[in-house]
Motif scaffolding. Structure first.
Motif, PDB file in Angstrom:
ATOM      1  N   MET A 256       0.841  -1.196   0.000  1.00 26.60           N
ATOM      2  CA  MET A 256       0.000   0.000   0.000  1.00 26.60           C
ATOM      3  C   MET A 256       0.882   1.254   0.000  1.00 26.60           C
ATOM      4  O   MET A 256       0.671   2.175  -0.806  1.00 26.60           O
ATOM      5  N   ILE A 257       1.904   1.263   0.869  1.00 27.05           N
ATOM      6  CA  ILE A 257       2.818   2.419   0.932  1.00 27.05           C
ATOM      7  C   ILE A 257       3.505   2.600  -0.421  1.00 27.05           C
ATOM      8  O   ILE A 257       3.587   3.707  -0.970  1.00 27.05           O
ATOM      9  N   TYR A 258       3.966   1.453  -0.981  1.00 29.73           N
ATOM     10  CA  TYR A 258       4.657   1.487  -2.280  1.00 29.73           C
ATOM     11  C   TYR A 258       3.753   2.088  -3.358  1.00 29.73           C
ATOM     12  O   TYR A 258       4.150   2.956  -4.137  1.00 29.73           O
ATOM     13  N   THR A 259       2.468   1.665  -3.355  1.00 29.79           N
ATOM     14  CA  THR A 259       1.515   2.148  -4.367  1.00 29.79           C
ATOM     15  C   THR A 259       1.258   3.649  -4.192  1.00 29.79           C
ATOM     16  O   THR A 259       1.240   4.414  -5.172  1.00 29.79           O
ATOM     17  N   ILE A 260       1.074   4.082  -2.934  1.00 27.02           N
ATOM     18  CA  ILE A 260       0.800   5.502  -2.665  1.00 27.02           C
ATOM     19  C   ILE A 260       1.995   6.360  -3.085  1.00 27.02           C
ATOM     20  O   ILE A 260       1.845   7.387  -3.773  1.00 27.02           O
ATOM     21  N   VAL A 261       3.229   5.900  -2.702  1.00 26.14           N
ATOM     22  CA  VAL A 261       4.442   6.649  -3.064  1.00 26.14           C
ATOM     23  C   VAL A 261       4.552   6.752  -4.567  1.00 26.14           C
ATOM     24  O   VAL A 261       4.815   7.828  -5.139  1.00 26.14           O
ATOM     25  N   ASN A 262       4.313   5.642  -5.264  1.00 26.08           N
ATOM     26  CA  ASN A 262       4.379   5.628  -6.739  1.00 26.08           C
ATOM     27  C   ASN A 262       3.385   6.605  -7.350  1.00 26.08           C
ATOM     28  O   ASN A 262       3.673   7.311  -8.313  1.00 26.08           O
ATOM     29  N   LYS A 263       2.179   6.619  -6.775  1.00 29.64           N
ATOM     30  CA  LYS A 263       1.097   7.470  -7.310  1.00 29.64           C
ATOM     31  C   LYS A 263       1.448   8.945  -7.118  1.00 29.64           C
ATOM     32  O   LYS A 263       1.363   9.755  -8.051  1.00 29.64           O
ATOM     33  N   ILE A 264       1.886   9.299  -5.875  1.00 30.79           N
ATOM     34  CA  ILE A 264       2.130  10.711  -5.560  1.00 30.79           C
ATOM     35  C   ILE A 264       3.360  11.239  -6.278  1.00 30.79           C
ATOM     36  O   ILE A 264       3.315  12.295  -6.923  1.00 30.79           O
ATOM     37  N   PHE A 265       4.470  10.514  -6.188  1.00 40.35           N
ATOM     38  CA  PHE A 265       5.736  11.064  -6.708  1.00 40.35           C
ATOM     39  C   PHE A 265       5.996  10.734  -8.181  1.00 40.35           C
ATOM     40  O   PHE A 265       6.677  11.465  -8.877  1.00 40.35           O
ATOM     41  N   PHE A 266       5.523   9.583  -8.640  1.00 35.12           N
ATOM     42  CA  PHE A 266       5.860   9.206 -10.035  1.00 35.12           C
ATOM     43  C   PHE A 266       4.628   9.093 -10.930  1.00 35.12           C
ATOM     44  O   PHE A 266       4.731   8.716 -12.089  1.00 35.12           O
ATOM     45  N   ASP A 267       3.460   9.340 -10.330  1.00 35.92           N
ATOM     46  CA  ASP A 267       2.195   9.310 -11.061  1.00 35.92           C
ATOM     47  C   ASP A 267       1.962   7.978 -11.793  1.00 35.92           C
ATOM     48  O   ASP A 267       1.478   7.939 -12.924  1.00 35.92           O
ATOM     49  N   VAL A 268       2.385   6.849 -11.137  1.00 34.75           N
ATOM     50  CA  VAL A 268       2.153   5.525 -11.729  1.00 34.75           C
ATOM     51  C   VAL A 268       0.707   5.123 -11.423  1.00 34.75           C
ATOM     52  O   VAL A 268       0.270   5.244 -10.274  1.00 34.75           O
ATOM     53  N   PRO A 269      -0.064   4.675 -12.439  1.00 37.42           N
ATOM     54  CA  PRO A 269      -1.453   4.282 -12.159  1.00 37.42           C
ATOM     55  C   PRO A 269      -1.499   3.084 -11.179  1.00 37.42           C
ATOM     56  O   PRO A 269      -0.683   2.176 -11.268  1.00 37.42           O
ATOM     57  N   GLY A 270      -2.444   3.126 -10.227  1.00 39.28           N
ATOM     58  CA  GLY A 270      -2.394   2.146  -9.121  1.00 39.28           C
ATOM     59  C   GLY A 270      -3.481   1.087  -9.150  1.00 39.28           C
ATOM     60  O   GLY A 270      -3.622   0.356  -8.188  1.00 39.28           O
ATOM     61  N   GLY A 271      -4.266   0.961 -10.234  1.00 37.70           N
ATOM     62  CA  GLY A 271      -5.392   0.022 -10.249  1.00 37.70           C
ATOM     63  C   GLY A 271      -5.002  -1.402  -9.899  1.00 37.70           C
ATOM     64  O   GLY A 271      -5.571  -2.023  -8.987  1.00 37.70           O
ATOM     65  N   TYR A 272      -3.963  -1.937 -10.585  1.00 41.23           N
ATOM     66  CA  TYR A 272      -3.533  -3.314 -10.390  1.00 41.23           C
ATOM     67  C   TYR A 272      -3.039  -3.529  -8.949  1.00 41.23           C
ATOM     68  O   TYR A 272      -3.430  -4.481  -8.268  1.00 41.23           O
ATOM     69  N   SER A 273      -2.205  -2.590  -8.480  1.00 40.34           N
ATOM     70  CA  SER A 273      -1.665  -2.694  -7.114  1.00 40.34           C
ATOM     71  C   SER A 273      -2.778  -2.631  -6.083  1.00 40.34           C
ATOM     72  O   SER A 273      -2.739  -3.323  -5.066  1.00 40.34           O
ATOM     73  N   THR A 274      -3.768  -1.763  -6.348  1.00 45.10           N
ATOM     74  CA  THR A 274      -4.871  -1.623  -5.380  1.00 45.10           C
ATOM     75  C   THR A 274      -5.573  -2.965  -5.187  1.00 45.10           C
ATOM     76  O   THR A 274      -5.909  -3.350  -4.059  1.00 45.10           O
ATOM     77  N   ILE A 275      -5.750  -3.709  -6.295  1.00 44.78           N
ATOM     78  CA  ILE A 275      -6.421  -5.016  -6.183  1.00 44.78           C
ATOM     79  C   ILE A 275      -5.574  -5.948  -5.302  1.00 44.78           C
ATOM     80  O   ILE A 275      -6.087  -6.631  -4.412  1.00 44.78           O
ATOM     81  N   ILE A 276      -4.251  -5.954  -5.538  1.00 47.50           N
ATOM     82  CA  ILE A 276      -3.375  -6.843  -4.749  1.00 47.50           C
ATOM     83  C   ILE A 276      -3.395  -6.438  -3.269  1.00 47.50           C
ATOM     84  O   ILE A 276      -3.486  -7.296  -2.381  1.00 47.50           O
ATOM     85  N   VAL A 277      -3.358  -5.136  -3.000  1.00 50.38           N
ATOM     86  CA  VAL A 277      -3.399  -4.663  -1.605  1.00 50.38           C
ATOM     87  C   VAL A 277      -4.703  -5.124  -0.952  1.00 50.38           C
ATOM     88  O   VAL A 277      -4.711  -5.674   0.167  1.00 50.38           O
ATOM     89  N   ALA A 278      -5.815  -4.957  -1.695  1.00 49.51           N
ATOM     90  CA  ALA A 278      -7.118  -5.355  -1.142  1.00 49.51           C
ATOM     91  C   ALA A 278      -7.130  -6.855  -0.860  1.00 49.51           C
ATOM     92  O   ALA A 278      -7.588  -7.311   0.204  1.00 49.51           O
TER      93      ALA A 278
END
Ligand code: UDP
Ligand code: MG
Length: 338
Positions: A256-278
């Motif tokens: 989750m932290i990795y996905t949030i950091v990626n989203k905020i600083f590198f603007d990487v889309p997080g859909g796939y990661s969000t599913i894995i986190v869930a």
């Protein structure tokens, strides 16, 4: 006969418990050998043969011993109940103040009996015989046996001697604890003997080849025996749910932290990661709940085993002397000083 020996004969009696399952070919040699050792050991003795549903002529051979020697007792099971059940029955029926359990195939050397009795005389109450060599064990049996003790010691809070055997000796006091408190169906008798406390010692022995016949323990029986031993002394497997729930939950947090950091600083889309986190969180919750159920089962397990909360070796109290004149009770020491 010297006085010391006469005194021993009055006070000391050893019960030899021998489990027998289809051993007609070994029994004669076993009896001759043990009977000689016991006759010279300075203790009174009885030999309790437990016939564990033998299908060969073992019972007839044992009856012939009983006919010529009144110190031989036979406990004849209605069917095969297994080696441990046979040892437990032998211990139940033993009347000696020292009890020695051993196999009927001469892999447990009767020559070791005097050393065991010497340990009893020194005041030890539990003697575990450690097998330093097993001439009958093949490569697979040796490896699996070593692995078994490693895993058991890893999983259990009690530490067991490697290569302990079903050749062990107990005082009657220890036997009483087994008779009254350790009556579990799924059990590990060697484990009880080592974990029960009291004054313990070990002796080494070399297991020679079987006198005759074949081993009754195939790999399947050994596997069942090992699982029973582990389940009987460890509830760690029941707690696996909690541990794996925590691990998966932690993984979810990191992702989750990795996905949030990626989203905020590198603007990487997080859909796939969000599913894995869930998914991680859902699995964590499920495993955690299973773990909690495991905890309750482990408590239930401990309660149904009903092992003693404590075991008393002795209650020590000074004897009191009764003063006839005053009617007072005084302790010996006080009485001496007065
Ligand atoms: N035994 C028994 N019941 C069984 C299997 C074995 O009483 O179901 C006895 C067997 O007669 C022997 C002892 O337990 O006196 C040890 O068995 P075995 O020698 O086959 O085991 P191993 O020495 O190969 O481990
Ligand atoms: Mg054997």
């Amino acid at each position: 006969m010297n006085v010391k020996k006469e005194k021993c004969l009055k006070e000391n009696r050893v019960s030899l418990v021998v489990s027998v399952y289809n051993e007609e070919l070994s029994l004669e040699a076993f009896y001759d050998c043990t009977q000689k050792v016991l006759a010279d050991c300075g203790w009174d003795y009885e030999i309790i043969f437990v016939n564990d549903g033998s299908e060969d002529g073992s019972l007839a051979v044992m009856k012939s011993f009983a006919k010529k020697n009144s110190r031989v007792k036979i406990i004849d099971f209605s069917r095969n109940f297994g080696h441990e059940a046979a040892m437990i029955a032998g211990i139940d029926y033993a009347t000696g103040n020292g009890i020695i359990c051993m196999d009927a195939d001469l892999q447990h050397p009767p020559e070791a009996i005097p050393d065991i009795l010497a340990k009893f005389e020194e005041g030890y109450e539990v003697v575990s015989m450690i097998r330093v060599k097993n001439e009958d064990a093949g490569f697979i049996k040796r490896i699996t046996s070593r692995a078994f003790y490693k895993v058991l010691n890893m999983l259990s809070p009690v530490k067991f001697e490697n290569n302990s055997s079903d050749f062990f000796a107990l005082s009657d006091k220890v036997a009483d604890v087994l008779r009254n408190h350790y009556r579990e169906r799924v059990r590990y008798l060697r484990g009880y003997v080592q974990s029960i406390g009291f004054r313990k010692t070990t002796l080494d022995f070399e297991a020679g080849p079987r006198k005759a016949g074949e081993s009754k323990y195939d790999l399947k029986k050994l596997l069942i025996f090992s699982v029973n031993a582990i389940c009987s002394f460890s509830d760690l497997p029941l707690k696996l749910g909690i541990y794996s729930g925590c691990a998966v939950g932690l993984l979810g947090i990191i992702l989750m932290i990795y996905t949030i950091v990626n989203k905020i600083f590198f603007d990487v889309p997080g859909g796939y990661s969000t599913i894995i986190v869930a998914l991680c969180f859902m699995f964590a919750v499920t495993l955690f709940v299973i773990g909690i159920i495991g905890e309750y089962i482990s408590i239930l397990f401990a309660e149904t085993k009903d092992r003693p909360i404590y075991i008393v070796r002795d209650v020590i109290k000074e004897e009191e002397e009764y003063d006839c004149k005053t009617g007072d009770s005084k302790s010996r020491e006080q009485g001496g000083k007065a």
